[in-house]
Design a protein around this motif. Structure first.
Motif, PDB file in Angstrom:
ATOM      1  N   LEU A  65       0.808  -1.216   0.000  1.00 29.99           N
ATOM      2  CA  LEU A  65       0.000   0.000   0.000  1.00 29.99           C
ATOM      3  C   LEU A  65       0.848   1.276   0.000  1.00 29.99           C
ATOM      4  O   LEU A  65       0.369   2.329  -0.378  1.00 29.99           O
ATOM      5  N   ARG A  66       2.086   1.169   0.410  1.00 29.69           N
ATOM      6  CA  ARG A  66       2.959   2.341   0.444  1.00 29.69           C
ATOM      7  C   ARG A  66       3.358   2.701  -0.979  1.00 29.69           C
ATOM      8  O   ARG A  66       3.919   1.892  -1.693  1.00 29.69           O
ATOM      9  N   PRO A  67       3.075   3.925  -1.404  1.00 27.05           N
ATOM     10  CA  PRO A  67       3.416   4.290  -2.784  1.00 27.05           C
ATOM     11  C   PRO A  67       4.923   4.454  -2.967  1.00 27.05           C
ATOM     12  O   PRO A  67       5.624   4.919  -2.079  1.00 27.05           O
ATOM     13  N   CYS A  68       5.387   4.070  -4.111  1.00 26.76           N
ATOM     14  CA  CYS A  68       6.796   4.203  -4.463  1.00 26.76           C
ATOM     15  C   CYS A  68       7.023   5.625  -4.990  1.00 26.76           C
ATOM     16  O   CYS A  68       6.313   6.075  -5.894  1.00 26.76           O
ATOM     17  N   SER A  69       7.999   6.311  -4.442  1.00 27.16           N
ATOM     18  CA  SER A  69       8.226   7.698  -4.845  1.00 27.16           C
ATOM     19  C   SER A  69       8.648   7.807  -6.308  1.00 27.16           C
ATOM     20  O   SER A  69       8.261   8.746  -7.005  1.00 27.16           O
ATOM     21  N   VAL A  70       9.416   6.847  -6.805  1.00 22.22           N
ATOM     22  CA  VAL A  70       9.830   6.889  -8.211  1.00 22.22           C
ATOM     23  C   VAL A  70       8.627   6.640  -9.119  1.00 22.22           C
ATOM     24  O   VAL A  70       8.492   7.275 -10.173  1.00 22.22           O
ATOM     25  N   ALA A  71       7.738   5.739  -8.721  1.00 23.05           N
ATOM     26  CA  ALA A  71       6.531   5.502  -9.513  1.00 23.05           C
ATOM     27  C   ALA A  71       5.667   6.756  -9.569  1.00 23.05           C
ATOM     28  O   ALA A  71       5.085   7.072 -10.621  1.00 23.05           O
ATOM     29  N   LEU A  72       5.589   7.486  -8.469  1.00 24.67           N
ATOM     30  CA  LEU A  72       4.829   8.744  -8.473  1.00 24.67           C
ATOM     31  C   LEU A  72       5.460   9.760  -9.419  1.00 24.67           C
ATOM     32  O   LEU A  72       4.741  10.475 -10.140  1.00 24.67           O
ATOM     33  N   LEU A  73       6.780   9.825  -9.439  1.00 24.26           N
ATOM     34  CA  LEU A  73       7.462  10.741 -10.367  1.00 24.26           C
ATOM     35  C   LEU A  73       7.225  10.345 -11.820  1.00 24.26           C
ATOM     36  O   LEU A  73       6.963  11.203 -12.675  1.00 24.26           O
ATOM     37  N   VAL A  74       7.308   9.058 -12.108  1.00 23.60           N
ATOM     38  CA  VAL A  74       7.091   8.574 -13.475  1.00 23.60           C
ATOM     39  C   VAL A  74       5.657   8.883 -13.912  1.00 23.60           C
ATOM     40  O   VAL A  74       5.429   9.358 -15.036  1.00 23.60           O
ATOM     41  N   MET A  75       4.698   8.610 -13.042  1.00 24.22           N
ATOM     42  CA  MET A  75       3.299   8.876 -13.399  1.00 24.22           C
ATOM     43  C   MET A  75       3.032  10.371 -13.561  1.00 24.22           C
ATOM     44  O   MET A  75       2.309  10.780 -14.467  1.00 24.22           O
ATOM     45  N   THR A  76       3.626  11.194 -12.708  1.00 27.93           N
ATOM     46  CA  THR A  76       3.454  12.641 -12.838  1.00 27.93           C
ATOM     47  C   THR A  76       4.032  13.126 -14.163  1.00 27.93           C
ATOM     48  O   THR A  76       3.395  13.899 -14.890  1.00 27.93           O
ATOM     49  N   PHE A  77       5.228  12.671 -14.504  1.00 29.83           N
ATOM     50  CA  PHE A  77       5.855  13.052 -15.769  1.00 29.83           C
ATOM     51  C   PHE A  77       5.001  12.619 -16.959  1.00 29.83           C
ATOM     52  O   PHE A  77       4.779  13.389 -17.899  1.00 29.83           O
ATOM     53  N   SER A  78       4.525  11.366 -16.905  1.00 30.30           N
ATOM     54  CA  SER A  78       3.747  10.859 -18.039  1.00 30.30           C
ATOM     55  C   SER A  78       2.402  11.582 -18.167  1.00 30.30           C
ATOM     56  O   SER A  78       1.953  11.852 -19.278  1.00 30.30           O
ATOM     57  N   LEU A  79       1.781  11.906 -17.044  1.00 31.48           N
ATOM     58  CA  LEU A  79       0.510  12.635 -17.106  1.00 31.48           C
ATOM     59  C   LEU A  79       0.700  14.047 -17.645  1.00 31.48           C
ATOM     60  O   LEU A  79      -0.111  14.535 -18.432  1.00 31.48           O
ATOM     61  N   LEU A  80       1.774  14.709 -17.219  1.00 30.02           N
ATOM     62  CA  LEU A  80       2.030  16.071 -17.687  1.00 30.02           C
ATOM     63  C   LEU A  80       2.387  16.124 -19.170  1.00 30.02           C
ATOM     64  O   LEU A  80       2.187  17.143 -19.828  1.00 30.02           O
ATOM     65  N   ASN A  81       2.902  15.019 -19.703  1.00 28.70           N
ATOM     66  CA  ASN A  81       3.294  14.981 -21.110  1.00 28.70           C
ATOM     67  C   ASN A  81       2.322  14.207 -21.988  1.00 28.70           C
ATOM     68  O   ASN A  81       2.600  13.964 -23.163  1.00 28.70           O
TER      69      ASN A  81
ATOM     70  N   LEU B 208      -0.391   5.786 -21.287  1.00 35.25           N
ATOM     71  CA  LEU B 208      -0.120   4.357 -21.394  1.00 35.25           C
ATOM     72  C   LEU B 208       1.345   4.059 -21.064  1.00 35.25           C
ATOM     73  O   LEU B 208       1.644   3.078 -20.371  1.00 35.25           O
ATOM     74  N   CYS B 209       2.246   4.896 -21.523  1.00 42.00           N
ATOM     75  CA  CYS B 209       3.670   4.694 -21.221  1.00 42.00           C
ATOM     76  C   CYS B 209       3.925   4.768 -19.719  1.00 42.00           C
ATOM     77  O   CYS B 209       4.721   3.992 -19.178  1.00 42.00           O
ATOM     78  N   GLY B 210       3.269   5.683 -19.046  1.00 43.82           N
ATOM     79  CA  GLY B 210       3.435   5.803 -17.595  1.00 43.82           C
ATOM     80  C   GLY B 210       2.931   4.574 -16.868  1.00 43.82           C
ATOM     81  O   GLY B 210       3.597   4.046 -15.972  1.00 43.82           O
ATOM     82  N   VAL B 211       1.764   4.099 -17.251  1.00 52.07           N
ATOM     83  CA  VAL B 211       1.192   2.915 -16.605  1.00 52.07           C
ATOM     84  C   VAL B 211       2.059   1.690 -16.869  1.00 52.07           C
ATOM     85  O   VAL B 211       2.336   0.902 -15.950  1.00 52.07           O
ATOM     86  N   LEU B 212       2.514   1.520 -18.114  1.00 51.49           N
ATOM     87  CA  LEU B 212       3.367   0.375 -18.438  1.00 51.49           C
ATOM     88  C   LEU B 212       4.718   0.458 -17.725  1.00 51.49           C
ATOM     89  O   LEU B 212       5.256  -0.570 -17.293  1.00 51.49           O
ATOM     90  N   SER B 213       5.257   1.647 -17.594  1.00 47.92           N
ATOM     91  CA  SER B 213       6.529   1.816 -16.884  1.00 47.92           C
ATOM     92  C   SER B 213       6.396   1.439 -15.418  1.00 47.92           C
ATOM     93  O   SER B 213       7.242   0.737 -14.862  1.00 47.92           O
ATOM     94  N   VAL B 214       5.344   1.905 -14.781  1.00 48.40           N
ATOM     95  CA  VAL B 214       5.121   1.584 -13.364  1.00 48.40           C
ATOM     96  C   VAL B 214       4.840   0.089 -13.199  1.00 48.40           C
ATOM     97  O   VAL B 214       5.313  -0.533 -12.249  1.00 48.40           O
ATOM     98  N   ALA B 215       4.113  -0.498 -14.126  1.00 47.44           N
ATOM     99  CA  ALA B 215       3.851  -1.943 -14.050  1.00 47.44           C
ATOM    100  C   ALA B 215       5.151  -2.735 -14.197  1.00 47.44           C
ATOM    101  O   ALA B 215       5.378  -3.707 -13.465  1.00 47.44           O
ATOM    102  N   ALA B 216       6.030  -2.302 -15.102  1.00 44.35           N
ATOM    103  CA  ALA B 216       7.321  -2.977 -15.273  1.00 44.35           C
ATOM    104  C   ALA B 216       8.185  -2.826 -14.021  1.00 44.35           C
ATOM    105  O   ALA B 216       8.841  -3.783 -13.585  1.00 44.35           O
ATOM    106  N   MET B 217       8.171  -1.655 -13.434  1.00 38.86           N
ATOM    107  CA  MET B 217       8.923  -1.436 -12.198  1.00 38.86           C
ATOM    108  C   MET B 217       8.380  -2.326 -11.078  1.00 38.86           C
ATOM    109  O   MET B 217       9.158  -2.905 -10.310  1.00 38.86           O
ATOM    110  N   SER B 218       7.075  -2.434 -10.989  1.00 42.37           N
ATOM    111  CA  SER B 218       6.448  -3.256  -9.951  1.00 42.37           C
ATOM    112  C   SER B 218       6.800  -4.727 -10.128  1.00 42.37           C
ATOM    113  O   SER B 218       7.108  -5.427  -9.159  1.00 42.37           O
ATOM    114  N   LEU B 219       6.755  -5.192 -11.357  1.00 37.31           N
ATOM    115  CA  LEU B 219       7.092  -6.587 -11.638  1.00 37.31           C
ATOM    116  C   LEU B 219       8.550  -6.877 -11.291  1.00 37.31           C
ATOM    117  O   LEU B 219       8.869  -7.881 -10.644  1.00 37.31           O
ATOM    118  N   GLY B 220       9.437  -5.992 -11.701  1.00 39.96           N
ATOM    119  CA  GLY B 220      10.855  -6.176 -11.394  1.00 39.96           C
ATOM    120  C   GLY B 220      11.128  -6.166  -9.895  1.00 39.96           C
ATOM    121  O   GLY B 220      11.905  -6.980  -9.383  1.00 39.96           O
TER     122      GLY B 220
END
Length: 81
Positions: A31-47, A51-63
């Motif tokens: 449940l604790r959010p990952c700070s890097v995932a929040l940065l990636v999602m913020t960057f992807s939303l602003l740009n 889909l790239c943001g969601v896939l990036s966070v999913a790949a990070m989570s899997l790894g």
């Protein structure tokens, strides 16, 4: 304060450790959010790269899940004679 929330290591023994307790620990950590995932999602939303943001966070989570699972398995196996 202090060690009030630190679980007793003796609880990790095979007969005293329940599946319910293990799932509650997994959910609590997840449940604790990952700070890097929040940065990636913020960057992807602003740009506009939703889909790239969601896939990036999913790949990070899997790894992360694979790495933590392997390390936990090695730690448990190393403790047995």
């Amino acid at each position: 304060c202090g060690n009030a929330h630190v679980p007793d290591p003796a609880l990790l023994g095979g007969d005293k450790f329940s599946v319910r307790e293990s799932w509650s620990a997994i959910v609590a950590v997840g449940l604790r959010p990952c700070s890097v995932a929040l940065l990636v999602m913020t960057f992807s939303l602003l740009n506009g790269l939703y889909l790239c943001g969601v896939l990036s966070v999913a790949a990070m989570s899997l790894g992360t899940s694979i790495t933590v699972s392997l390390l936990a398995t090695l730690a448990v196996l190393a403790g047995h004679d």
